[in-house]
Design a protein around this motif. Sequence first.
Motif, PDB file in Angstrom:
ATOM      1  N   MET A 139     -16.850  -3.028  -2.952  1.00  0.00           N
ATOM      2  CA  MET A 139     -16.333  -2.238  -4.059  1.00  0.00           C
ATOM      3  C   MET A 139     -15.511  -1.052  -3.560  1.00  0.00           C
ATOM      4  SD  MET A 139     -19.708  -2.328  -6.515  1.00  0.00           S
ATOM      5  CE  MET A 139     -19.103  -1.162  -7.714  1.00  0.00           C
ATOM      6  N   ASP A 140     -15.929  -0.472  -2.447  1.00  0.00           N
ATOM      7  CA  ASP A 140     -15.207   0.674  -1.906  1.00  0.00           C
ATOM      8  C   ASP A 140     -13.803   0.312  -1.434  1.00  0.00           C
ATOM      9  OD1 ASP A 140     -17.316   2.330  -2.447  1.00  0.00           O
ATOM     10  OD2 ASP A 140     -18.113   2.309  -0.399  1.00  0.00           O
ATOM     11  N   ASP A 141     -13.563  -0.978  -1.192  1.00  0.00           N
ATOM     12  CA  ASP A 141     -12.229  -1.410  -0.755  1.00  0.00           C
ATOM     13  C   ASP A 141     -11.207  -1.351  -1.887  1.00  0.00           C
ATOM     14  OD1 ASP A 141     -12.934  -1.862   1.854  1.00  0.00           O
ATOM     15  OD2 ASP A 141     -13.406  -3.986   1.539  1.00  0.00           O
ATOM     16  N   PHE A 142     -11.656  -1.296  -3.128  1.00  0.00           N
ATOM     17  CA  PHE A 142     -10.750  -1.335  -4.275  1.00  0.00           C
ATOM     18  C   PHE A 142     -10.744   0.023  -4.972  1.00  0.00           C
ATOM     19  CE2 PHE A 142     -11.872  -5.706  -3.430  1.00  0.00           C
ATOM     20  CZ  PHE A 142     -10.639  -6.348  -3.511  1.00  0.00           C
ATOM     21  N   LYS A 143      -9.683   0.771  -4.728  1.00  0.00           N
ATOM     22  CA  LYS A 143      -9.514   2.097  -5.306  1.00  0.00           C
ATOM     23  C   LYS A 143      -8.500   2.018  -6.443  1.00  0.00           C
ATOM     24  CE  LYS A 143     -11.908   3.956  -1.857  1.00  0.00           C
ATOM     25  NZ  LYS A 143     -13.247   4.520  -2.060  1.00  0.00           N
ATOM     26  N   PRO A 144      -8.542   2.987  -7.367  1.00  0.00           N
ATOM     27  CA  PRO A 144      -7.486   3.050  -8.385  1.00  0.00           C
ATOM     28  C   PRO A 144      -6.115   3.165  -7.725  1.00  0.00           C
ATOM     29  CG  PRO A 144      -9.317   4.478  -8.973  1.00  0.00           C
ATOM     30  CD  PRO A 144      -9.584   4.003  -7.580  1.00  0.00           C
ATOM     31  N   GLN A 145      -5.139   2.447  -8.280  1.00  0.00           N
ATOM     32  CA  GLN A 145      -3.784   2.451  -7.739  1.00  0.00           C
ATOM     33  C   GLN A 145      -2.796   2.852  -8.829  1.00  0.00           C
ATOM     34  OE1 GLN A 145      -3.032  -1.243  -5.132  1.00  0.00           O
ATOM     35  NE2 GLN A 145      -4.654  -1.886  -6.522  1.00  0.00           N
ATOM     36  N   ARG A 146      -1.840   3.687  -8.457  1.00  0.00           N
ATOM     37  CA  ARG A 146      -0.818   4.108  -9.411  1.00  0.00           C
ATOM     38  C   ARG A 146       0.478   3.363  -9.149  1.00  0.00           C
ATOM     39  NH1 ARG A 146       1.187  10.276  -9.804  1.00  0.00           N
ATOM     40  NH2 ARG A 146       2.329   9.625  -7.936  1.00  0.00           N
ATOM     41  N   PHE A 147       1.137   2.966 -10.227  1.00  0.00           N
ATOM     42  CA  PHE A 147       2.423   2.293 -10.149  1.00  0.00           C
ATOM     43  C   PHE A 147       3.408   3.076 -11.013  1.00  0.00           C
ATOM     44  CE2 PHE A 147      -0.921  -0.739  -9.371  1.00  0.00           C
ATOM     45  CZ  PHE A 147      -0.494  -1.364  -8.211  1.00  0.00           C
ATOM     46  N   GLY A 148       4.486   3.538 -10.392  1.00  0.00           N
ATOM     47  CA  GLY A 148       5.401   4.411 -11.103  1.00  0.00           C
ATOM     48  C   GLY A 148       4.749   5.756 -11.337  1.00  0.00           C
ATOM     49  N   GLN A 149       5.043   6.367 -12.473  1.00  0.00           N
ATOM     50  CA  GLN A 149       4.547   7.710 -12.763  1.00  0.00           C
ATOM     51  C   GLN A 149       3.278   7.737 -13.609  1.00  0.00           C
ATOM     52  OE1 GLN A 149       5.978  10.484 -11.368  1.00  0.00           O
ATOM     53  NE2 GLN A 149       7.145   8.916 -10.272  1.00  0.00           N
ATOM     54  N   ARG A 150       3.016   6.670 -14.386  1.00  0.00           N
ATOM     55  CA  ARG A 150       1.943   6.808 -15.380  1.00  0.00           C
ATOM     56  C   ARG A 150       1.017   5.611 -15.502  1.00  0.00           C
ATOM     57  NH1 ARG A 150       4.507   4.809 -20.622  1.00  0.00           N
ATOM     58  NH2 ARG A 150       6.344   3.699 -19.863  1.00  0.00           N
ATOM     59  N   LEU A 151       1.241   4.557 -14.749  1.00  0.00           N
ATOM     60  CA  LEU A 151       0.400   3.364 -14.859  1.00  0.00           C
ATOM     61  C   LEU A 151      -0.611   3.326 -13.725  1.00  0.00           C
ATOM     62  CD1 LEU A 151      -0.323   0.584 -16.070  1.00  0.00           C
ATOM     63  CD2 LEU A 151       1.490  -0.399 -14.632  1.00  0.00           C
ATOM     64  N   TRP A 152      -1.875   3.214 -14.091  1.00  0.00           N
ATOM     65  CA  TRP A 152      -2.949   3.088 -13.113  1.00  0.00           C
ATOM     66  C   TRP A 152      -3.695   1.774 -13.335  1.00  0.00           C
ATOM     67  CZ3 TRP A 152      -4.430   6.415  -9.151  1.00  0.00           C
ATOM     68  CH2 TRP A 152      -3.799   7.663  -9.122  1.00  0.00           C
ATOM     69  N   ILE A 153      -4.003   1.082 -12.238  1.00  0.00           N
ATOM     70  CA  ILE A 153      -4.901  -0.072 -12.267  1.00  0.00           C
ATOM     71  C   ILE A 153      -6.198   0.384 -11.619  1.00  0.00           C
ATOM     72  CG2 ILE A 153      -5.231  -2.492 -11.643  1.00  0.00           C
ATOM     73  CD1 ILE A 153      -2.819  -1.993 -13.457  1.00  0.00           C
TER      74      ILE A 153
END
Length: 289
Positions: free
Chosen positions: A97-111
């Motif tokens: 689980m620690d391998d998968f961090k929140p990621q931002r794409f562009g200015q406002r999209l987070w996965i």
Amino acid sequence: MWFQLKIEHCPSQQIELLSEELEEFGALSIMLTDKNDNPVLEPEPGTTPLWPEVIIQALFSEVFQAQHTRDHIQQTYPEFTCTLEVLEDKDWERAWMDDFKPQRFGQRLWICPTWSTPPEPSAVNLMLDPGLAFGTGTHPTTALCLTWLEQADLSNKTVIDYGCGSGILSLAALKLGAAQLHAVDIDQQALQATQNNASANDLDEEKLSISLPDELSSPVDLIIANILLAPLITLKERFQQLLKPQGMLIVSGILEEQAPELLKAYASMFCAVHQENLNGWSLLVFKHK
């Protein structure tokens, strides 16, 4: 405590036999990885291709089993390189689980994985866990597509996500303002994953249809297809049928070196208007001619 046997310089044609031997010697799990980082891009239907040179990692619970297996491999296959290491007990699920961090794409999209708190609660946050269907944003082609979607004006747009996988592009497009989304895939597992992920994100089900590609009929404003070169070429007439005259076609899933071949294949039907590259992969943007 666990004991991992690592076998290198193993030709792919010997993998099946060697895997069977490892299982007979008590291996609890066997993992195959590529020694030379050669991508396997477009396998023939019904095949399970392997790299030319494979690294095998076999996990054992007992040291005597691991040592006995190592000795056998070294005697039977002197051309292989065999090493044995001790793995300390740890919370493997927590480490994964620690391998998968929140990621931002562009200015406002987070996965964000569901077990984490979005870094920016007021941003566009898509909650998505790694799963069997491809697509969590970690691959360069997925990142290219997500970044393009984040910068696009999707208001009142109808969209097809052709080859939806986990549904990551479909759900991101809806979160970013698309009016109607058609997520299609030939893999039932992908369709189920998309449905599960849509439910987890409380998206308006009336704005999302999930189906096989053959069920598509009405032209849309935008098609996005993050698949492979061969199907992209095969589908060019289908894409032309499904795209409105002023619509846009976004394709990815290809290496930079494959982009010229795709541009040539699409030249009679579409105008290329933009190309983005990331870590050797490409995204191409087309319009109707």
